[in-house]
Scaffold this motif. Sequence first.
Motif, mmCIF file in Angstrom:
data_model
loop_
_atom_site.group_PDB
_atom_site.id
_atom_site.type_symbol
_atom_site.label_atom_id
_atom_site.label_comp_id
_atom_site.label_asym_id
_atom_site.label_seq_id
_atom_site.Cartn_x
_atom_site.Cartn_y
_atom_site.Cartn_z
ATOM 1 N N ALA A 416 107.800 50.357 49.209
ATOM 2 C CA ALA A 416 108.985 49.559 49.487
ATOM 3 C C ALA A 416 109.163 48.444 48.467
ATOM 4 O O ALA A 416 110.292 48.133 48.048
ATOM 5 C CB ALA A 416 108.899 48.982 50.900
ATOM 6 N N SER A 417 108.081 47.817 48.068
ATOM 7 C CA SER A 417 108.188 46.728 47.084
ATOM 8 C C SER A 417 108.649 47.239 45.731
ATOM 9 O O SER A 417 109.348 46.524 44.989
ATOM 10 C CB SER A 417 106.833 46.022 46.954
ATOM 11 O OG SER A 417 105.851 46.939 46.492
ATOM 12 N N LEU A 419 110.692 49.847 45.387
ATOM 13 C CA LEU A 419 112.091 50.241 45.534
ATOM 14 C C LEU A 419 113.010 49.042 45.667
ATOM 15 O O LEU A 419 114.182 49.109 45.277
ATOM 16 C CB LEU A 419 112.246 51.151 46.766
ATOM 17 C CG LEU A 419 111.563 52.524 46.688
ATOM 18 C CD1 LEU A 419 111.709 53.256 48.013
ATOM 19 C CD2 LEU A 419 112.159 53.352 45.553
ATOM 20 N N ALA A 420 112.513 47.942 46.237
ATOM 21 C CA ALA A 420 113.340 46.751 46.442
ATOM 22 C C ALA A 420 112.576 45.525 45.954
ATOM 23 O O ALA A 420 112.076 44.731 46.763
ATOM 24 C CB ALA A 420 113.729 46.613 47.904
ATOM 25 N N HIS A 422 113.603 42.842 44.772
ATOM 26 C CA HIS A 422 114.262 41.567 45.038
ATOM 27 C C HIS A 422 113.983 41.039 46.441
ATOM 28 O O HIS A 422 114.343 39.908 46.750
ATOM 29 C CB HIS A 422 115.778 41.740 44.871
ATOM 30 C CG HIS A 422 116.373 42.743 45.814
ATOM 31 N ND1 HIS A 422 116.257 44.120 45.600
ATOM 32 C CD2 HIS A 422 117.058 42.593 46.985
ATOM 33 C CE1 HIS A 422 116.867 44.763 46.587
ATOM 34 N NE2 HIS A 422 117.354 43.861 47.437
ATOM 35 N N MET A 423 113.356 41.857 47.293
ATOM 36 C CA MET A 423 113.034 41.435 48.663
ATOM 37 C C MET A 423 111.597 40.909 48.701
ATOM 38 O O MET A 423 110.676 41.532 48.171
ATOM 39 C CB MET A 423 113.191 42.595 49.644
ATOM 40 C CG MET A 423 114.615 43.125 49.754
ATOM 41 S SD MET A 423 114.726 44.559 50.859
ATOM 42 C CE MET A 423 114.111 43.864 52.394
#
Length: 474
Positions: A416-417, A419-420, A422-423
Motif C-alpha cells: 500500500a505504501s 501504491l500511495a 502520498h498517504m
Amino acid sequence: MGLELEPLFQAWSYFRRRKFRQCSDLCSQLLERPPGEQEPDSEYTVFQAAWSLKTRALTEMVYVDEIDMDQEGIAEMMLDENAIAQVARPGTSLKLPGTSQGGGPSPAVRPVTQSGRPITGFVRPSTQGGRPSTMEQAIKTPRTALTARPITSASGKYVRLGTASMLTNPDGPFINLSRLNLAKYAQKPKLAKALFEYIFHHENDVKNALDLAALATEHAQFKDWWWKVQIGKCYYRLGLYREAEKQFKSALKQQDMVDTVLYLAKVYLRLDQPVTALNLFKQGLDQFPGEVTLICGIARIYEEMNNISSAAEYYKDVLKQDNTHVEAIACIGSNHFYSDQPEIALRFYRRLLQMGVYNCQLFNNVGLCCFYAQQYDMTLSSFERALFLAENEEETADVWYNLGHVAVARALLQTASSLAPHMYEPHFNFAILSEKVGDLQRSYTAAQKSEEAFPGHVDTQQLIKQLKDHFAML
C-alpha cells in the motif's frame, strides 16, 4: 497461650475453611475412639456428628456441580432413544440451529462448529464442540480445548470421577455400601442426606443412591421436595429423562427453587427442546426476578440457536445484575468483535484483565482486537504474552496462526505504501509493525516517509525520536 478447641469443633472449623483433608483426618481419629462401634446409629452423639461431617468432607473433595449442560459424546449420539422427529422445525432444535436470526452477524463471518453452532466467547461443556450428525463425523471430531482428549461420553466422565475419589481414601472405602441397611438410614433424614451425597458424588453408585432417595422420600410421605430433586438427578444420570422431568416438576410444585428450574431445563436441553427450556426460564424469572443464572441460561440457548442479537441483549441484562459476570463480558466482547467493532470488544476484554482474568485465550483475543483496531503498538506484545501463558500445543498453535495475520499485514502495508506514497497511514503502520518485529532500519525509513507525507503527525515524530535514541546507544 492459645485456647485449644474440642476435636469436633476443630474438624468443623476445618470444614468451614474448606480444608477437607484435615477435617477428614480429624474425624477419623474421633471415629476410632468408641471401641466396637462401627455404625453411626449408636448412642454416641459425637460419633454421629463425626461420621456425618466426614462424609460431607469426602463429598466436597470430589464434588462437581452438575447444573451445567454436559457434553454429548459418541455414546449419547448413537444410543439416543429420546429422538421424536428426525427433521425438526427451524428454530426449535439445537442440532440444526440454522442461520443467524435478528440481524446478527452472518455465520460466514462468525466461526461455527460442525453442527452449525456459532463459536461462543466463553468455553462451556455444551460448547466445546458441535454434536456430530454421523458416526464418521464423530470419529473425526477434534480434541476438546479443556481436556485435550477425544470426546467419548458423559458416562465415562463419571467413571473417572469415581476412580479419582478412591485417592481420597488410600486405605479403602470409608463406607461399605454393600453392607448398609438403606431402609434404616432413610428413617434418619439428617444422616440420610449426607449419606446420599456421599454415595452419589463420591462413590458414583447411582443405583444405591436412587434406592436410598426412594426410601427416604417414601418415609417423608412424598412431601420433601429435596428428595424428589435427588431422585431426578439419579434418573438423569441413568438416561431416564422423562422420569427425571416428572420428579423435577413435582419438586417445583412443592417448592420453587432456582436449582430445580436449572435441572429441569437441563433435561429439556438434553431432549433437544430449547423452546420449552426458554419458556421454563422465563417462568422462573417471574418467581425470581433478576436471577442471574436464569437470565444467563436464556442467553446461552439463544446463542446456541444462532440468535446472536437476542443472546447479546440477555447477556447485557446479566451485566445489569452482576457487572463482574465473566461469561457475559466475554460473550458480549466476542459478539462485538464479529460485528466488526474491535474497539468496543477491546473494552470488554480489558475489563476482564482488570478483574484478574489472566490466561492465554484472553491475551490472544486482546491481540486480535488491537490488530483489527489498528493499534499495532499493543498487538505483538499481547501475542507475546499469550505465547508465554500457553499451556499446550493447541493454544500455542492458535497464537501463531493469529501472528500470521500480522506478518501478512506487514506485507500488505508495504504494498500500500508503494501504491500511495502520498498517504502517511501505510508508512506509519508499516513502521510500527517493523519496529515491533525488530526490523528497526526499515521502520526508520518508513517513519521518515510518513513524516514527509504528514509533517505534523505527533506519533510519527515520537517514533522517529525513539529510533534515533536507540541508534545513538549502539
